[in-house]
Design an enzyme around this catalytic site. Structure first.
Site, PDB file in Angstrom:
ATOM      1  N   GLY A 281      29.840 -31.775   1.710  1.00  0.00           N
ATOM      2  CA  GLY A 281      29.003 -31.728   0.187  1.00  0.00           C
ATOM      3  C   GLY A 281      29.778 -32.567  -0.908  1.00  0.00           C
ATOM      4  O   GLY A 281      29.101 -33.402  -1.888  1.00  0.00           O
ATOM      5  N   CYS A 282      31.146 -32.257  -0.982  1.00  0.00           N
ATOM      6  CA  CYS A 282      31.776 -33.051  -2.206  1.00  0.00           C
ATOM      7  C   CYS A 282      31.883 -34.500  -1.658  1.00  0.00           C
ATOM      8  O   CYS A 282      31.787 -35.395  -2.538  1.00  0.00           O
ATOM      9  CB  CYS A 282      33.229 -32.580  -1.998  1.00  0.00           C
ATOM     10  SG  CYS A 282      33.260 -30.711  -2.526  1.00  0.00           S
ATOM     11  N   THR A 283      31.921 -34.947  -0.417  1.00  0.00           N
ATOM     12  CA  THR A 283      31.929 -36.583  -0.152  1.00  0.00           C
ATOM     13  C   THR A 283      30.527 -37.078  -0.389  1.00  0.00           C
ATOM     14  O   THR A 283      30.504 -37.912  -1.064  1.00  0.00           O
ATOM     15  CB  THR A 283      32.145 -36.571   1.283  1.00  0.00           C
ATOM     16  OG1 THR A 283      33.542 -36.175   1.545  1.00  0.00           O
ATOM     17  CG2 THR A 283      32.012 -38.208   1.603  1.00  0.00           C
TER      18      THR A 283
END
Length: 151
Positions: free
Chosen positions: A45-47
């Site tokens: 998700g953060c990527t």
């Protein structure tokens, strides 16, 4: 206590992905800011969120805004993350989640995961939008819409 629309952001200082000291005061008064708090470098998700900001970086720049990603990861982790995904914006190391606590960013999943919150801040340091969603793909479009509406 959490920062809300109309509040002035707290002053803070930390290190960036290169290990250099960064003070938010160097940008306040100069340009609108997108401050996005995310859980962890190199997670799916953060990527996805970071790459969405990367892919729209020129749109934000053209509007005069600066993007700043903040997580509890180290400067070294941020440097690898930024290099791997060619992230052109500032990543800040929030050791001990000090900045996260100053902003009142909540945790998710029974307090186990740091939350995902984006703040849109005008030139004067006043918060114009707080967007709190675990859905990483919604943060960049909301941020861009808010920056455009400030013009």
């Amino acid at each position: 206590m959490s920062i809300k629309v109309g509040d002035r952001i707290p002053e803070f200082q930390t290190t960036d992905a290169n290990g250099a000291v960064f003070s938010i005061n160097t940008l306040l008064g100069k340009k609108p800011l997108v401050l996005y708090f995310y859980p962890k470098d190199d997670t799916p998700g953060c990527t996805k969120e970071a790459c969405a900001f990367r892919d729209s970086y020129e749109d934000f720049s053209d509007l005069g805004a600066e993007i700043i990603g903040i997580s509890g990861d180290s400067s070294t982790s941020h440097q690898k993350f930024a290099s791997r995904y060619k992230l052109p914006f500032i990543l800040l190391a929030d050791k001990g989640n000090v900045i996260r606590k100053q902003f009142g960013v909540p945790t998710n999943l029974l307090g186990l995961l740091p939350g995902r919150v984006t703040y849109i801040v005008d030139r004067a340091g006043i918060v114009r939008l707080v967007f709190n969603s675990r859905n990483a793909s919604q943060h960049m479009p909301k941020a861009l819409e808010a920056i455009r509406s400030m013009k």
